[in-house]
Write an enzyme that holds these catalytic residues in place. Structure first.
Site, PDB file in Angstrom:
ATOM      1  N   SER A 141      70.199  -1.192   0.164  1.00 10.89           N
ATOM      2  CA  SER A 141      68.927  -1.269   0.895  1.00 10.89           C
ATOM      3  C   SER A 141      69.114  -0.605   2.256  1.00 10.89           C
ATOM      4  O   SER A 141      70.245  -0.503   2.750  1.00 10.89           O
ATOM      5  CB  SER A 141      68.548  -2.746   1.102  1.00 10.89           C
ATOM      6  N   TYR A 154      70.466 -11.707   4.440  1.00  9.42           N
ATOM      7  CA  TYR A 154      70.141 -10.593   3.521  1.00  9.42           C
ATOM      8  C   TYR A 154      70.810  -9.301   3.994  1.00  9.42           C
ATOM      9  O   TYR A 154      71.447  -8.594   3.201  1.00  9.42           O
ATOM     10  CB  TYR A 154      68.623 -10.413   3.421  1.00  9.42           C
TER      11      TYR A 154
HETATM   12  P1  NAP Z   1      62.311  -8.271  -7.883  1.00 10.76           P
HETATM   13  O1  NAP Z   1      61.048  -7.646  -8.387  1.00 10.76           O
HETATM   14  O2  NAP Z   1      62.277  -9.641  -7.328  1.00 10.76           O
HETATM   15  O3  NAP Z   1      63.388  -8.165  -9.053  1.00 10.76           O
HETATM   16  C1  NAP Z   1      64.629  -8.794  -8.975  1.00 10.76           C
HETATM   17  C2  NAP Z   1      65.226  -8.810 -10.365  1.00 10.76           C
HETATM   18  O4  NAP Z   1      66.552  -9.367 -10.289  1.00 10.76           O
HETATM   19  C3  NAP Z   1      64.441  -9.674 -11.344  1.00 10.76           C
HETATM   20  O5  NAP Z   1      64.528  -9.118 -12.626  1.00 10.76           O
HETATM   21  C4  NAP Z   1      65.185 -10.999 -11.278  1.00 10.76           C
HETATM   22  O6  NAP Z   1      64.926 -11.788 -12.435  1.00 10.76           O
HETATM   23  C5  NAP Z   1      66.619 -10.467 -11.209  1.00 10.76           C
HETATM   24  N1  NAP Z   1      67.605 -11.420 -10.715  1.00 10.76           N
HETATM   25  C6  NAP Z   1      67.546 -12.191  -9.590  1.00 10.76           C
HETATM   26  N2  NAP Z   1      68.622 -12.978  -9.521  1.00 10.76           N
HETATM   27  C7  NAP Z   1      69.385 -12.703 -10.625  1.00 10.76           C
HETATM   28  C8  NAP Z   1      70.609 -13.208 -11.143  1.00 10.76           C
HETATM   29  N3  NAP Z   1      71.300 -14.170 -10.495  1.00 10.76           N
HETATM   30  N4  NAP Z   1      71.088 -12.685 -12.292  1.00 10.76           N
HETATM   31  C9  NAP Z   1      70.406 -11.724 -12.959  1.00 10.76           C
HETATM   32  N5  NAP Z   1      69.241 -11.218 -12.531  1.00 10.76           N
HETATM   33  C10 NAP Z   1      68.737 -11.709 -11.378  1.00 10.76           C
HETATM   34  O7  NAP Z   1      62.945  -7.405  -6.688  1.00 10.76           O
HETATM   35  P2  NAP Z   1      63.089  -5.823  -6.461  1.00 10.76           P
HETATM   36  O8  NAP Z   1      62.338  -5.495  -5.231  1.00 10.76           O
HETATM   37  O9  NAP Z   1      62.821  -5.064  -7.701  1.00 10.76           O
HETATM   38  O10 NAP Z   1      64.629  -5.785  -6.076  1.00 10.76           O
HETATM   39  C11 NAP Z   1      65.610  -5.128  -6.875  1.00 10.76           C
HETATM   40  C12 NAP Z   1      66.764  -4.744  -5.967  1.00 10.76           C
HETATM   41  O11 NAP Z   1      66.283  -3.845  -4.955  1.00 10.76           O
HETATM   42  C13 NAP Z   1      67.386  -5.918  -5.219  1.00 10.76           C
HETATM   43  O12 NAP Z   1      68.785  -5.735  -5.165  1.00 10.76           O
HETATM   44  C14 NAP Z   1      66.787  -5.808  -3.824  1.00 10.76           C
HETATM   45  O13 NAP Z   1      67.613  -6.385  -2.844  1.00 10.76           O
HETATM   46  C15 NAP Z   1      66.716  -4.289  -3.692  1.00 10.76           C
HETATM   47  N6  NAP Z   1      65.760  -3.794  -2.694  1.00 10.76           N
HETATM   48  C16 NAP Z   1      64.450  -4.167  -2.732  1.00 10.76           C
HETATM   49  C17 NAP Z   1      63.581  -3.658  -1.772  1.00 10.76           C
HETATM   50  C18 NAP Z   1      62.135  -4.035  -1.745  1.00 10.76           C
HETATM   51  O14 NAP Z   1      61.507  -3.752  -0.704  1.00 10.76           O
HETATM   52  N7  NAP Z   1      61.550  -4.596  -2.789  1.00 10.76           N
HETATM   53  C19 NAP Z   1      64.062  -2.773  -0.789  1.00 10.76           C
HETATM   54  C20 NAP Z   1      65.390  -2.419  -0.794  1.00 10.76           C
HETATM   55  C21 NAP Z   1      66.247  -2.921  -1.769  1.00 10.76           C
HETATM   56  P3  NAP Z   1      65.257 -13.379 -12.483  1.00 10.76           P
HETATM   57  O15 NAP Z   1      64.825 -13.951 -11.168  1.00 10.76           O
HETATM   58  O16 NAP Z   1      64.493 -13.875 -13.644  1.00 10.76           O
HETATM   59  O17 NAP Z   1      66.724 -13.493 -12.682  1.00 10.76           O
END
Ligand code: NAP
Length: 236
Positions: A141, A154
């Site tokens: 990120s 975070y």
């Molecule tokens: P999201 O829509 O909340 O998706 C997160 C995914 O991870 C879901 O499928 C969730 O499903 C799964 N997950 C969470 N805990 C888990 C565990 N212990 N084991 C296996 N799966 C798990 O979030 P996103 O925005 O797509 O984020 C994806 C990645 O991008 C993350 O690493 C986040 O830090 C990074 N990121 C996001 C942003 C943003 O602005 N959205 C920006 C920079 C980086 P379950 O909860 O059912 O397990």
């Protein structure tokens, strides 16, 4: 890397960036193995992906749990073979003032965001090294390079992912395994809702744009490697 017929493992692929990356890789002809914890969401995502990709295996998994990751890898290896691509995407966001966050918040965040990357890498990459070919994409990120209020835990976890990812890139390139660190700014996914925030979708990145970037970085010819990419909103 030519993607057709390759096996891609994507963690946290039931929603958000992970699901978009899985869709984009599936459209390029990759076979997919996906995981997340919540079975109903995972199965829904798998149904959607089966309309796009040649083959989809979905295994409920907690990436912070060693036994759960081992069981996921065992099924992938026995049913689909060696992964060519591993996308370490699963992540959680817990935000708050440093004095309000709890040790449990710390443990969950580091468990998923950092330990999860470590465990999945150890489970899937040895077979890539064996075949002398593979790509690992670690979703870090912008928070892995910047600092912001309410982000102590975070941001610390994503700084750790950056350090782990850049170091593993140096460990693995001699075995022809490329490691790509992806640093998105704010992306419109359920991530914010889960963290109690509601950003304006017009001013942040679409997850499809992150997925397109990931696919292009993987597709680059094998002679070089994209070691790090940032993607930010155009006009936040
Ligand atoms: P999201 O829509 O909340 O998706 C997160 C995914 O991870 C879901 O499928 C969730 O499903 C799964 N997950 C969470 N805990 C888990 C565990 N212990 N084991 C296996 N799966 C798990 O979030 P996103 O925005 O797509 O984020 C994806 C990645 O991008 C993350 O690493 C986040 O830090 C990074 N990121 C996001 C942003 C943003 O602005 N959205 C920006 C920079 C980086 P379950 O909860 O059912 O397990």
């Amino acid at each position: 890397m030519e993607l057709s017929g390759r096996l891609a493992v994507i963690t946290g692929a039931s929603t958000g960036i992970g699901l978009s990356v899985a869709e984009a890789l599936g459209r390029e002809g990759c076979r997919l193995a996906i995981c997340a914890r919540t079975e109903v969401d995972l199965e829904q995502a798998a149904e959607r992906l089966r309309t796009i990709a040649p083959q989809v295996l979905a295994v409920p998994t907690d990436v912070s749990d060693e036994g759960s990751v081992r069981a996921f890898a065992k099924r992938v290896h026995s049913e689909l073979g060696t992964a060519d691509i591993l996308v370490n995407n699963a992540g959680v966001g817990v935000f708050g003032h440093v004095l309000d966050l709890t040790p449990a918040d710390y443990d969950v965040t580091f468990g998923v965001n950092v330990r999860g990357v470590f465990l999945c890498t150890q489970a899937f990459v040895p077979a890539m090294v064996e075949q002398n070919d593979g790509v690992v994409v670690n979703v870090a990120s912008i928070a892995g390079k910047n600092f912001f209020p309410n982000g102590s835990v975070y941001a610390a976890s994503k700084h750790a992912v950056m350090g782990m990812s850049k170091s593993m890139m140096l460990d693995l390139r001699k075995d022809n395994v490329r490691v790509i660190t992806v640093c998105p700014g704010s992306v419109y996914t359920p991530f914010f809702e889960k963290a109690g925030q509601s950003p304006d979708p017009e001013t942040i990145i679409d997850p499809g744009d992150v997925a397109e970037l990931v696919v292009k970085a993987i597709q680059l010819s094998d002679g070089g490697t994209v070691s790090e990419v940032e993607i930010r909103p155009v006009n936040p």
